[in-house]
Write an enzyme that holds these catalytic residues in place. Sequence first.
Site: not given
Ligand code: PLP
Length: 403
Positions: A221, A361
Amino acid sequence: MPGPAVRHDFPILSRTMHAERPLVYLDNAATSQKPRPVLDAMTSFYEESNANVHRGVHLLAEEATEELESARATAAVFLGARSENEIVFTKGTTEALNLVAEGWAARRLGPGDEIVVTALEHHANLLPWQRAAARSGATLRAVPATPSGDLGDFTFGPRTRLVAFSHVSNAIGTLLPIARLTTAAKDRGAVVVIDAAQSAPHLPLDVEALGCDFLAFSAHKALGPTGIGVLWGKADRLAETEPFVLGGGMVREVTLESATFLDGPRRFEGGTPPIAEAVGLRVALEYLRRIGMDRVVLHDRALVRGALDRLGQIRDLTLYGPADPERRVAIVSFNLRGVHPHDLAAFLDQRGICVRAGNHCAQPLMSALGCAGVVRASFALYNTMEEVDVLARALDEARELCP
Ligand code: PLP
């Protein structure tokens, strides 16, 4: 400078989409695009230095090890950490948060203890705590949020042992009051875990100034590759944490019956680490630092202000999150009355605009907002005000087509 000046660094931005329309990439909260220096560094690692790390005595193994460890040092500087020994490489934010939940909370908490999260969390910062609570006998409580994502009054009690919250809501962009949350949690002696997945690409981070115990983010990201993330942990907290991936590379001594583990970050990095990805992460963080996070903040804020102004004028469009652009980060989420979020995202896609639609999510937050999902436009340092305008014009058009 962020904006038009950096666009030529990102090869993908010059491709076209349906009907030869230019790409307008506004799905950065899901994953960012990667600049040429990141792509080149990863390719040249494979072309020139590829080998496994830590185990070989040959030159390539030494070079690969140096690459991995230099990425650790760069991540430490990026986060204001005291030492690179506080940087653990994980697969991403999700794995980092699971490591703290399993390796620290599930083992150190017990009945009567409390874990506190907020109602805004991404499932990655909720599900691991649900399981840690179930395994340890602790209770899990969520600080409620208003529809704009503001937290009401929050209090932590004497049995609050761990408080975990995101820095920025991935669904509606709200900037959480992390200094207030951390101070209140620390006053009670609780361990503080910050999910910085959405802030690392947008805000300067200084873990020492924040005063937290753990902080996690994902490289993908923040202009880096998929497959690698960072868990920063205070040295004494990491020492209290049990590894949950056991295998090669993390042991001191092994017999057929038992094993002792290394100290420091390698204790948590069983198996072959993501080496080329670490190279990409290092170059991505250097790229962000060269641009300057203060400049990134100003750029993001201007885009958010422009988007809120422009989208706020579209009839039947509901905006979510705080009205004040200073209280949100690089994300503008909305719904158009009578149009399903997925249909609106598909309509925008036909115009070359990539956004994301759904619950992001964050199902508990969607319930609090009273909707099944929202459409999310999220910005990065290469987005421009012209692109905000393209989005707004496409939404005007979608509005006209509505009954
Ligand atoms: N936490 C937040 C606030 C997120 O936006 C995301 C991914 O969208 C995650 C955790 C999880 O990240 P990753 O899928 O790269 O492990």
